[in-house]
Design a protein around this motif. Sequence first.
Motif, PDB file in Angstrom:
ATOM      1  N   ARG A 137       2.266   1.626  -3.354  1.00  0.00           N
ATOM      2  CA  ARG A 137       1.225   1.603  -4.378  1.00  0.00           C
ATOM      3  C   ARG A 137       1.389   0.439  -5.348  1.00  0.00           C
ATOM      4  O   ARG A 137       1.293   0.592  -6.573  1.00  0.00           O
ATOM      5  CB  ARG A 137       1.162   2.936  -5.119  1.00  0.00           C
ATOM      6  N   ARG A 185       0.996  12.302  -1.129  1.00  0.00           N
ATOM      7  CA  ARG A 185       0.238  11.253  -0.449  1.00  0.00           C
ATOM      8  C   ARG A 185      -0.134  11.767   0.937  1.00  0.00           C
ATOM      9  O   ARG A 185       0.716  11.850   1.826  1.00  0.00           O
ATOM     10  CB  ARG A 185       1.060   9.967  -0.344  1.00  0.00           C
ATOM     11  N   ARG A 219       0.830  -1.207   0.000  1.00  0.00           N
ATOM     12  CA  ARG A 219       0.000   0.000   0.000  1.00  0.00           C
ATOM     13  C   ARG A 219       0.858   1.247   0.000  1.00  0.00           C
ATOM     14  O   ARG A 219       0.568   2.227  -0.690  1.00  0.00           O
ATOM     15  CB  ARG A 219      -0.926   0.002   1.217  1.00  0.00           C
TER      16      ARG A 219
END
Length: 314
Positions: free
Chosen positions: A27, A124, A24
């Motif tokens: 990505r 992010r 995660r």
Amino acid sequence: MSYLDNVRVFVRVVELGTLSAAGRDQRVTPAVASNRIKELERHLGVRLFNRTTRKLSPTEHGRVFYDGAVKIIEAVNEAEGAIADLSRNPKGSLRITAPLGIGRRLIASGIPEFHDQYPDIEVRLRLSDHNVDILAEGVDIAFKLGVLEDSNLRMRGILKCERVLCAAPEYLARRGTPTNADALISDKHDCLLLRYPGSKEYYWTLVTAEGPRKFEVAGPYDSDDGDVLTQWALEGRGIINKPLFEVKAHLSEGRLVEILKDAPPASAQLAAIYPHKRFQDPKVRLMIDFMAERCQRLIGKLLDDEPAGASPAD
């Protein structure tokens, strides 16, 4: 697959403990993260992790490689930052965190505008009222209200924020208005607290005539989301300790009433916190400068006043 991408995934698996979390963060899917670790192990000819059903822990070889891998990633990031600074074309990704309240009101809405100015910087953003471990989670910048507690971090002061105690008229009519700070405890007022592992709000620091004092207030329930506390207060459920800019509109419109003006909560510093090693990264400097100006301007508007000046940077 890029060898450097494999190394990046490896570093994050060590730091986060699982393939899914590392995937995660980078990505990619857990399957891709797993393949990158396997490819790195084949290249090095050693096993890098001890695998269990719940967590991966580095082997002795993995621990040794991790120390070097972190230096590789830092060196590449610094080199990319230096090139971007020279070319005036910063690029790459920034990991940013902020509390839910200021994150929603001040930070999140500015990200698209920042990206419009610097389209090659990928942002992010993670919003949480929990205490974020900046180093362990690989955060580049954390915007927060509070004090610097880790000597491995740097702080850029943005604004000193006044805090207030307030409650709904309904609550005060039912329970009475505290006449002094000690009444919060002696009259067993319902104080709505922000609580989570590592939270500091198990007490409130109020500036009394005798100076700052800690009051171990309590209430029937608490939350790890500051906006939930505000909603409870609006519903007449108790007293909250909030930055003035967050509740100014409610105070102006009479939905909340400020109490104990002679013993207000200690002010909080809105600041950008970042690791020492990120100091030379132009992306970090650009984001902090952008958000510092934005926060000063927007908080000034929320307070219906001119934007206040920033605290001097460290």
